[in-house]
Design a protein around this motif. Structure first.
Motif, PDB file in Angstrom:
ATOM      1  N   ASN A  52      97.852 -59.035  44.339  1.00 48.06           N
ATOM      2  CA  ASN A  52      96.988 -59.777  43.434  1.00 48.06           C
ATOM      3  C   ASN A  52      97.604 -61.129  43.078  1.00 48.06           C
ATOM      4  OD1 ASN A  52      94.729 -60.195  41.869  1.00 48.06           O
ATOM      5  ND2 ASN A  52      95.654 -59.288  40.050  1.00 48.06           N
ATOM      6  N   ALA A  53      98.882 -61.146  42.780  1.00 46.95           N
ATOM      7  CA  ALA A  53      99.554 -62.404  42.427  1.00 46.95           C
ATOM      8  C   ALA A  53      99.569 -63.372  43.610  1.00 46.95           C
ATOM      9  CB  ALA A  53     100.973 -62.118  41.962  1.00 46.95           C
ATOM     10  N   ILE A  54      99.810 -62.856  44.789  1.00 48.99           N
ATOM     11  CA  ILE A  54      99.854 -63.707  45.974  1.00 48.99           C
ATOM     12  C   ILE A  54      98.477 -64.304  46.245  1.00 48.99           C
ATOM     13  CG2 ILE A  54     100.149 -63.679  48.488  1.00 48.99           C
ATOM     14  CD1 ILE A  54     102.362 -61.543  47.986  1.00 48.99           C
ATOM     15  N   MET A  55      97.433 -63.497  46.151  1.00 51.83           N
ATOM     16  CA  MET A  55      96.083 -63.991  46.424  1.00 51.83           C
ATOM     17  C   MET A  55      95.614 -64.965  45.346  1.00 51.83           C
ATOM     18  SD  MET A  55      95.460 -63.008  49.331  1.00 51.83           S
ATOM     19  CE  MET A  55      93.873 -63.811  49.390  1.00 51.83           C
ATOM     20  N   GLU A  56      95.978 -64.720  44.083  1.00 46.68           N
ATOM     21  CA  GLU A  56      95.607 -65.664  43.031  1.00 46.68           C
ATOM     22  C   GLU A  56      96.250 -67.021  43.268  1.00 46.68           C
ATOM     23  OE1 GLU A  56      96.498 -63.999  39.237  1.00 46.68           O
ATOM     24  OE2 GLU A  56      94.830 -62.588  39.325  1.00 46.68           O
ATOM     25  N   ARG A  57      97.486 -67.024  43.699  1.00 46.04           N
ATOM     26  CA  ARG A  57      98.180 -68.267  43.999  1.00 46.04           C
ATOM     27  C   ARG A  57      97.515 -68.986  45.165  1.00 46.04           C
ATOM     28  NH1 ARG A  57     100.893 -72.685  42.592  1.00 46.04           N
ATOM     29  NH2 ARG A  57     102.089 -73.441  44.330  1.00 46.04           N
ATOM     30  N   TRP A  58      97.140 -68.257  46.209  1.00 45.96           N
ATOM     31  CA  TRP A  58      96.505 -68.849  47.373  1.00 45.96           C
ATOM     32  C   TRP A  58      95.152 -69.442  46.995  1.00 45.96           C
ATOM     33  CZ3 TRP A  58      92.059 -68.187  50.242  1.00 45.96           C
ATOM     34  CH2 TRP A  58      92.048 -68.815  51.472  1.00 45.96           C
ATOM     35  N   ILE A  59      94.361 -68.718  46.219  1.00 41.65           N
ATOM     36  CA  ILE A  59      93.041 -69.198  45.812  1.00 41.65           C
ATOM     37  C   ILE A  59      93.169 -70.432  44.933  1.00 41.65           C
ATOM     38  CG2 ILE A  59      91.024 -68.627  44.406  1.00 41.65           C
ATOM     39  CD1 ILE A  59      91.299 -65.770  45.526  1.00 41.65           C
ATOM     40  N   ARG A  60      94.162 -70.430  44.028  1.00 41.32           N
ATOM     41  CA  ARG A  60      94.350 -71.603  43.167  1.00 41.32           C
ATOM     42  C   ARG A  60      94.728 -72.825  44.000  1.00 41.32           C
ATOM     43  NH1 ARG A  60      98.959 -72.747  38.908  1.00 41.32           N
ATOM     44  NH2 ARG A  60     100.047 -71.526  40.453  1.00 41.32           N
ATOM     45  N   SER A  61      95.606 -72.647  44.959  1.00 42.35           N
ATOM     46  CA  SER A  61      95.997 -73.770  45.823  1.00 42.35           C
ATOM     47  C   SER A  61      94.814 -74.260  46.647  1.00 42.35           C
ATOM     48  CB  SER A  61      97.116 -73.343  46.771  1.00 42.35           C
ATOM     49  OG  SER A  61      98.251 -72.977  46.049  1.00 42.35           O
ATOM     50  N   TYR A  62      94.031 -73.338  47.164  1.00 39.38           N
ATOM     51  CA  TYR A  62      92.871 -73.694  47.979  1.00 39.38           C
ATOM     52  C   TYR A  62      91.842 -74.450  47.151  1.00 39.38           C
ATOM     53  CZ  TYR A  62      89.147 -73.147  51.401  1.00 39.38           C
ATOM     54  OH  TYR A  62      88.151 -73.390  52.297  1.00 39.38           O
ATOM     55  N   ARG A  63      91.559 -73.983  45.941  1.00 41.78           N
ATOM     56  CA  ARG A  63      90.611 -74.673  45.068  1.00 41.78           C
ATOM     57  C   ARG A  63      91.100 -76.066  44.710  1.00 41.78           C
ATOM     58  NH1 ARG A  63      88.842 -70.350  40.470  1.00 41.78           N
ATOM     59  NH2 ARG A  63      87.413 -69.141  41.742  1.00 41.78           N
ATOM     60  N   HIS A  64      92.388 -76.170  44.432  1.00 36.12           N
ATOM     61  CA  HIS A  64      92.964 -77.468  44.073  1.00 36.12           C
ATOM     62  C   HIS A  64      92.784 -78.466  45.215  1.00 36.12           C
ATOM     63  CE1 HIS A  64      95.516 -80.285  42.021  1.00 36.12           C
ATOM     64  NE2 HIS A  64      96.349 -80.325  43.037  1.00 36.12           N
ATOM     65  N   GLU A  65      93.099 -78.039  46.429  1.00 35.54           N
ATOM     66  CA  GLU A  65      92.961 -78.928  47.579  1.00 35.54           C
ATOM     67  C   GLU A  65      91.497 -79.261  47.831  1.00 35.54           C
ATOM     68  OE1 GLU A  65      95.149 -80.479  49.636  1.00 35.54           O
ATOM     69  OE2 GLU A  65      96.665 -79.860  48.200  1.00 35.54           O
ATOM     70  N   LEU A  66      90.618 -78.280  47.727  1.00 38.24           N
ATOM     71  CA  LEU A  66      89.206 -78.516  47.987  1.00 38.24           C
ATOM     72  C   LEU A  66      88.608 -79.460  46.949  1.00 38.24           C
ATOM     73  CD1 LEU A  66      86.728 -77.764  49.692  1.00 38.24           C
ATOM     74  CD2 LEU A  66      86.282 -75.960  48.031  1.00 38.24           C
ATOM     75  N   LEU A  67      88.937 -79.252  45.682  1.00 38.08           N
ATOM     76  CA  LEU A  67      88.386 -80.115  44.647  1.00 38.08           C
ATOM     77  C   LEU A  67      88.929 -81.525  44.733  1.00 38.08           C
ATOM     78  CD1 LEU A  67      88.257 -77.709  41.600  1.00 38.08           C
ATOM     79  CD2 LEU A  67      86.352 -78.546  42.970  1.00 38.08           C
ATOM     80  N   ASP A  68      90.180 -81.679  45.121  1.00 37.87           N
ATOM     81  CA  ASP A  68      90.722 -83.022  45.306  1.00 37.87           C
ATOM     82  C   ASP A  68      89.943 -83.774  46.380  1.00 37.87           C
ATOM     83  OD1 ASP A  68      92.576 -82.676  43.363  1.00 37.87           O
ATOM     84  OD2 ASP A  68      94.281 -82.447  44.718  1.00 37.87           O
ATOM     85  N   ARG A  69      89.647 -83.112  47.464  1.00 36.43           N
ATOM     86  CA  ARG A  69      88.914 -83.755  48.555  1.00 36.43           C
ATOM     87  C   ARG A  69      87.455 -84.013  48.159  1.00 36.43           C
ATOM     88  NH1 ARG A  69      93.501 -84.577  50.070  1.00 36.43           N
ATOM     89  NH2 ARG A  69      94.550 -83.262  51.567  1.00 36.43           N
TER      90      ARG A  69
END
Length: 61
Positions: free
Chosen positions: A38-55
């Motif tokens: 759960n912790a690993i996937m939450e970190r991955w999703i947060r990073s993915y959202r951050h990159e997607l929203l920046d773009r």
């Protein structure tokens, strides 16, 4: 909501699974020996959202 990802804890009775199945929600159980998934996937999703929203913000300018 189509899927519910949950661990194999005993606090979820079979009735809980039956109610969700009647609502059309498929239950996906996590791996047996993956306590940090759960912790690993939450970190991955947060990073993915951050990159997607920046773009996306750049595209909308």
């Amino acid at each position: 909501m189509r899927f519910l990802i949950r661990d194999r804890d005993g606090k979820f009775p079979t009735l809980f699974d039956a109610v969700l199945a009647d609502a059309g929600i498929q239950i996906v159980l996590s791996g047996v020996r993956i306590p940090r998934m759960n912790a690993i996937m939450e970190r991955w999703i947060r990073s993915y959202r951050h990159e997607l929203l920046d773009r996306t913000l750049i595209w909308n300018r």
